[in-house]
Write an enzyme that holds these catalytic residues in place. Sequence first.
Site, mmCIF file in Angstrom:
data_model
loop_
_atom_site.group_PDB
_atom_site.id
_atom_site.type_symbol
_atom_site.label_atom_id
_atom_site.label_comp_id
_atom_site.label_asym_id
_atom_site.label_seq_id
_atom_site.Cartn_x
_atom_site.Cartn_y
_atom_site.Cartn_z
ATOM 1 C CB ALA A 58 -1.057 -0.177 1.095
ATOM 2 C CB THR A 59 2.269 3.140 -2.073
ATOM 3 O OG1 THR A 59 2.108 3.113 -2.992
ATOM 4 C CG2 THR A 59 3.116 2.854 -1.424
ATOM 5 C CB THR A 60 1.794 7.310 -1.704
ATOM 6 O OG1 THR A 60 2.211 6.397 -3.142
ATOM 7 C CG2 THR A 60 2.251 8.500 -1.401
#
Length: 288
Positions: A58-60
């Site tokens: 998971a990003t950002t």
Amino acid sequence: MSLDPFGRLPAAYFTPGSSSFSDFVREHAPDVLPGARRTPAGGALPTGGPGAGQPPHATTIVSIVCAGGVVMAGDRRATAGPMIAQRDIEKVFPADQHSCVGIAGTAGLALEMVRLFQVELEHFEKLEGTLMSFEGKANRLSAMIRNNLGLAMQGLAVVPLFAGFDLDEGRGRIVGYDVTGGRYEEQDHHAVGSGSVFARGALKKLYRPGLDAAEAIRVAVEALWDAADDDSATGGPDLLRRIWPVVAVVTADGYQRVPEAELGTVVEAVVARRTGNPGGRLDGGELR
């Protein structure tokens, strides 16, 4: 821990001790904590195509101090290698009434850490009859990240971003971390995740002291747009599916997620400004 032969809870539940739920579990059932697990040693990645067998990441996440509090926003994309694992994952969560946490890194472990952190704060509040201080919350999260170091060294890192309204100081604050649990007070704004370098560049250009919550929300969406423009693991606003970033505002009144309808208006304004101007050039130094 199981019930005794008479169907009663074990004595450990009635023994005075630390107000930390994590410490209690670590003492009596350490095997259920995320950091106690180990991944299999060696071996090739499972076959089945690009990204097969790789845990979603998971990003950002970006956060901005604003007048009266703090704003946190996260994109909605999770990736497994070069593949999109999920288009609408949630990455920003309330930690308690006056704080929030955004996740970056191994998604499954990060979500589990957030749930444990939420229980930790609620457990403290029930035992002590008061909210934990902002400093205490930041330090507790630091300890949880440090307990995950073994898995981080095996490639399953979790690096959250913590922010909230400090009731003692009467202002919004942001705290960043590294994989060892080191905590760092961030000034004005910060970003974590694979697209953070691009988001931080946007924040430096767009941030100014005294932004109100609405202006900070707009800046957060602009920063995530820039991150998505250059980082394939970051998802920009999805106009076709109507998937917007998750954006939350934390003030003295508490945590509030920005409604989808309100956020849609902000996204559409950003899209209109970026049409024919994908790099987001400013007009006279101001957003329009």
